[in-house]
Scaffold this active site. Structure first.
Site, PDB file in Angstrom:
ATOM      1  N   GLU A   1      -6.622 -16.287  -4.082  1.00 58.29           N
ATOM      2  CA  GLU A   1      -6.619 -14.957  -3.446  1.00 58.29           C
ATOM      3  C   GLU A   1      -7.991 -14.747  -2.807  1.00 58.29           C
ATOM      4  OE1 GLU A   1      -3.886 -12.256  -6.396  1.00 58.29           O
ATOM      5  OE2 GLU A   1      -5.873 -12.816  -7.098  1.00 58.29           O
TER       6      GLU A   1
ATOM      7  N   GLU B   1      -1.818  -9.407 -15.692  1.00 59.77           N
ATOM      8  CA  GLU B   1      -3.051  -9.989 -15.153  1.00 59.77           C
ATOM      9  C   GLU B   1      -4.273  -9.318 -15.764  1.00 59.77           C
ATOM     10  OE1 GLU B   1      -3.532  -9.694 -10.884  1.00 59.77           O
ATOM     11  OE2 GLU B   1      -5.253 -11.049 -10.913  1.00 59.77           O
TER      12      GLU B   1
ATOM     13  N   ASP C   1      -6.949 -14.395 -13.951  1.00 57.34           N
ATOM     14  CA  ASP C   1      -7.723 -14.387 -12.706  1.00 57.34           C
ATOM     15  C   ASP C   1      -9.171 -14.732 -13.045  1.00 57.34           C
ATOM     16  OD1 ASP C   1      -9.442 -13.300 -10.569  1.00 57.34           O
ATOM     17  OD2 ASP C   1      -7.578 -12.516  -9.721  1.00 57.34           O
TER      18      ASP C   1
ATOM     19  N   HIS D   1     -13.418 -10.873  -4.574  1.00 55.15           N
ATOM     20  CA  HIS D   1     -13.167 -12.317  -4.640  1.00 55.15           C
ATOM     21  C   HIS D   1     -14.018 -13.029  -3.592  1.00 55.15           C
ATOM     22  CE1 HIS D   1      -8.811 -11.329  -6.146  1.00 55.15           C
ATOM     23  NE2 HIS D   1      -9.743 -10.697  -6.820  1.00 55.15           N
TER      24      HIS D   1
ATOM     25  N   ASP E   1     -14.600  -6.025  -8.429  1.00 58.26           N
ATOM     26  CA  ASP E   1     -13.447  -6.853  -8.060  1.00 58.26           C
ATOM     27  C   ASP E   1     -13.571  -7.325  -6.617  1.00 58.26           C
ATOM     28  OD1 ASP E   1     -11.074  -8.143  -7.903  1.00 58.26           O
ATOM     29  OD2 ASP E   1      -9.810  -6.367  -8.132  1.00 58.26           O
TER      30      ASP E   1
ATOM     31  N   HIS F   1     -11.800 -12.006 -12.011  1.00 59.47           N
ATOM     32  CA  HIS F   1     -11.743 -10.861 -12.915  1.00 59.47           C
ATOM     33  C   HIS F   1     -12.366 -11.191 -14.273  1.00 59.47           C
ATOM     34  CE1 HIS F   1      -7.999  -9.192 -10.565  1.00 59.47           C
ATOM     35  NE2 HIS F   1      -9.067  -9.311  -9.814  1.00 59.47           N
TER      36      HIS F   1
ATOM     37  N   HIS G   1      -0.809  -5.600 -12.454  1.00 57.80           N
ATOM     38  CA  HIS G   1      -2.048  -5.084 -13.039  1.00 57.80           C
ATOM     39  C   HIS G   1      -1.652  -4.135 -14.157  1.00 57.80           C
ATOM     40  CE1 HIS G   1      -4.415  -5.852  -9.061  1.00 57.80           C
ATOM     41  NE2 HIS G   1      -3.971  -6.957  -9.632  1.00 57.80           N
TER      42      HIS G   1
ATOM     43  N   HIS H   1       3.542 -10.394  -6.375  1.00 59.83           N
ATOM     44  CA  HIS H   1       2.535  -9.503  -6.960  1.00 59.83           C
ATOM     45  C   HIS H   1       2.995  -8.064  -6.740  1.00 59.83           C
ATOM     46  CE1 HIS H   1      -1.293  -7.609  -7.825  1.00 59.83           C
ATOM     47  NE2 HIS H   1      -1.815  -8.763  -8.181  1.00 59.83           N
TER      48      HIS H   1
ATOM     49  N   TYR I   1       0.017  -1.997  -4.993  1.00 56.30           N
ATOM     50  CA  TYR I   1      -1.223  -1.461  -5.582  1.00 56.30           C
ATOM     51  C   TYR I   1      -1.113  -0.086  -6.232  1.00 56.30           C
ATOM     52  CZ  TYR I   1      -3.540  -5.212  -2.982  1.00 56.30           C
ATOM     53  OH  TYR I   1      -3.933  -6.425  -2.501  1.00 56.30           O
TER      54      TYR I   1
ATOM     55  N   ARG J   1       0.784  -1.231   0.000  1.00 56.13           N
ATOM     56  CA  ARG J   1       0.000   0.000   0.000  1.00 56.13           C
ATOM     57  C   ARG J   1       0.819   1.286   0.000  1.00 56.13           C
ATOM     58  NH1 ARG J   1      -4.976  -2.316   0.642  1.00 56.13           N
ATOM     59  NH2 ARG J   1      -4.720  -4.359   1.614  1.00 56.13           N
TER      60      ARG J   1
ATOM     61  N   HIS K   1      -4.861 -17.354 -11.119  1.00 57.04           N
ATOM     62  CA  HIS K   1      -5.467 -16.900  -9.862  1.00 57.04           C
ATOM     63  C   HIS K   1      -6.865 -17.492  -9.813  1.00 57.04           C
ATOM     64  CE1 HIS K   1      -2.871 -13.029  -9.131  1.00 57.04           C
ATOM     65  NE2 HIS K   1      -2.244 -14.145  -8.822  1.00 57.04           N
TER      66      HIS K   1
HETATM   67 MN    MN Z   1      -5.635 -11.775  -9.048  1.00 54.43          MN
HETATM   68 ZN    ZN Z   2      -3.783  -8.964  -8.999  1.00 53.47          ZN
HETATM   69 MN    MN Z   3      -8.894  -8.791  -7.740  1.00 52.03          MN
END
Ligand code: MN
Ligand code: ZN
Ligand code: MN
Length: 279
Positions: free
Chosen positions: A259, A143, A177, A229, A227, A180, A108, A68, A71, A36, A214
């Site tokens: 995830e 992704e 994913d 999960h 988004d 997604h 991403h 990964h 963000y 973050r 994913h």
């Molecule tokens: Mn993912």
């Molecule tokens: Zn991701």
């Molecule tokens: Mn996601």
């Protein structure tokens, strides 16, 4: 089957391996630092040695692990400083993967912030290409996204179009994913719809480029672009479709990473158990 989940590095980065082993993972994903913030503390020699030692003594294959990206970076950003910072973070994360012996870095594709898809893709390809020039064996995995407003890379045709512009090709791959894809409008609820969706993926992106899956169920409905999960089999995709996805990727020996949330309904260990049950 190589199955695992995203694990925490809280305490020190080698704890991630302990967490993975404890959850009976044969694959796992980490953030190499706080996801973050912009700034990351350098990995110490100690961190690196401990992580590698523990990974070696675990039975987990190095090639079933990935990191990964944090963000904040936006590789499709039209803003010069934001874009520069994002590309530098990507290059730094690649370097951290090199040090840790992690072969894949999932990223991403970012947001064009209203400047349009073409402008976003142009920035993205420029940024990824720059990171791709670094000399190492780490592969950057693009992704597919949930298709939120202004986001780039939710549809397979566009993802393929981006991927095909990247050089050198051996530096890039894809992370698919399932949550997604589903909330972007790709049906995954039945055997037939999964086969059709994967055929479509193969046509535009190519099975050979898929390096990590994913596996997430979705809280939202098909096409909602949300988004969120959810636990395996308990969301709107459901057991039937996810079983077929697992079958396809297992045949291709692609590592599966969950995830899924951790809450009163289930924890990671239970979701991993569920996947093993569905095989
Ligand atoms: Mn993912
Ligand atoms: Zn991701
Ligand atoms: Mn996601």
């Amino acid at each position: 089957m190589q199955i695992g989940c995203h694990v925490s590095i809280s305490g020190s980065i080698d704890k991630a391996v302990d967490n993975a082993v404890e959850r009976e993972c044969s694959s796992f994903q980490i953030f190499t630092r706080n996801p973050r913030g912009w700034n990351a503390k350098d990995l110490s020699e100690n961190d690196i040695t401990n992580f590698k030692e523990k990974l070696k003594t675990s039975k987990i294959d190095r090639f079933a692990t990935c990191a990964h990206m944090p963000y904040l970076p936006n590789l499709s950003s039209p803003k010069e400083d934001g874009f520069e910072k994002s590309v530098n973070t990507l290059i730094d994360e690649v370097d951290r993967c090199v040090k840790l012996g992690i072969p894949y870095l999932v990223t991403h594709l970012g947001s064009h912030l209203g400047t349009g898809e073409d402008a976003g893709i142009k920035q993205l390809v420029k940024g990824l290409t720059r990171a791709g020039q670094t000399k190492n064996d780490v592969m950057i995995l693009l992704e597919n996204t949930a298709g939120q407003k202004n986001s780039v890379g939710s549809n397979f045709e566009q993802l393929g179009k981006i991927f095909n512009q990247l050089k050198p090709t051996k530096k890039f791959g894809i992370c698919l994913d399932t949550c997604h894809a589903f909330v972007s409008g790709y049906d995954l609820r039945t055997e037939k719809s999964v086969n059709d969706t994967f055929a479509n993926f193969d046509k535009f992106v190519g099975y050979d480029n898929l390096k990590i899956l994913h596996l997430n169920d979705a809280k939202g409905e098909i096409g909602c672009n949300l988004d969120r999960h959810y636990h395996i089999g308990l969301g709107n995709i459901g057991e039937k479709g996810l079983s077929q996805v697992i079958k396809i990727v297992n045949n291709k020996k692609i590592p599966i990473i969950l995830e899924t949330p951790i809450d009163d309904v289930r924890n990671d260990f239970e979701n991993i158990r569920k996947v093993k049950e569905l095989v």
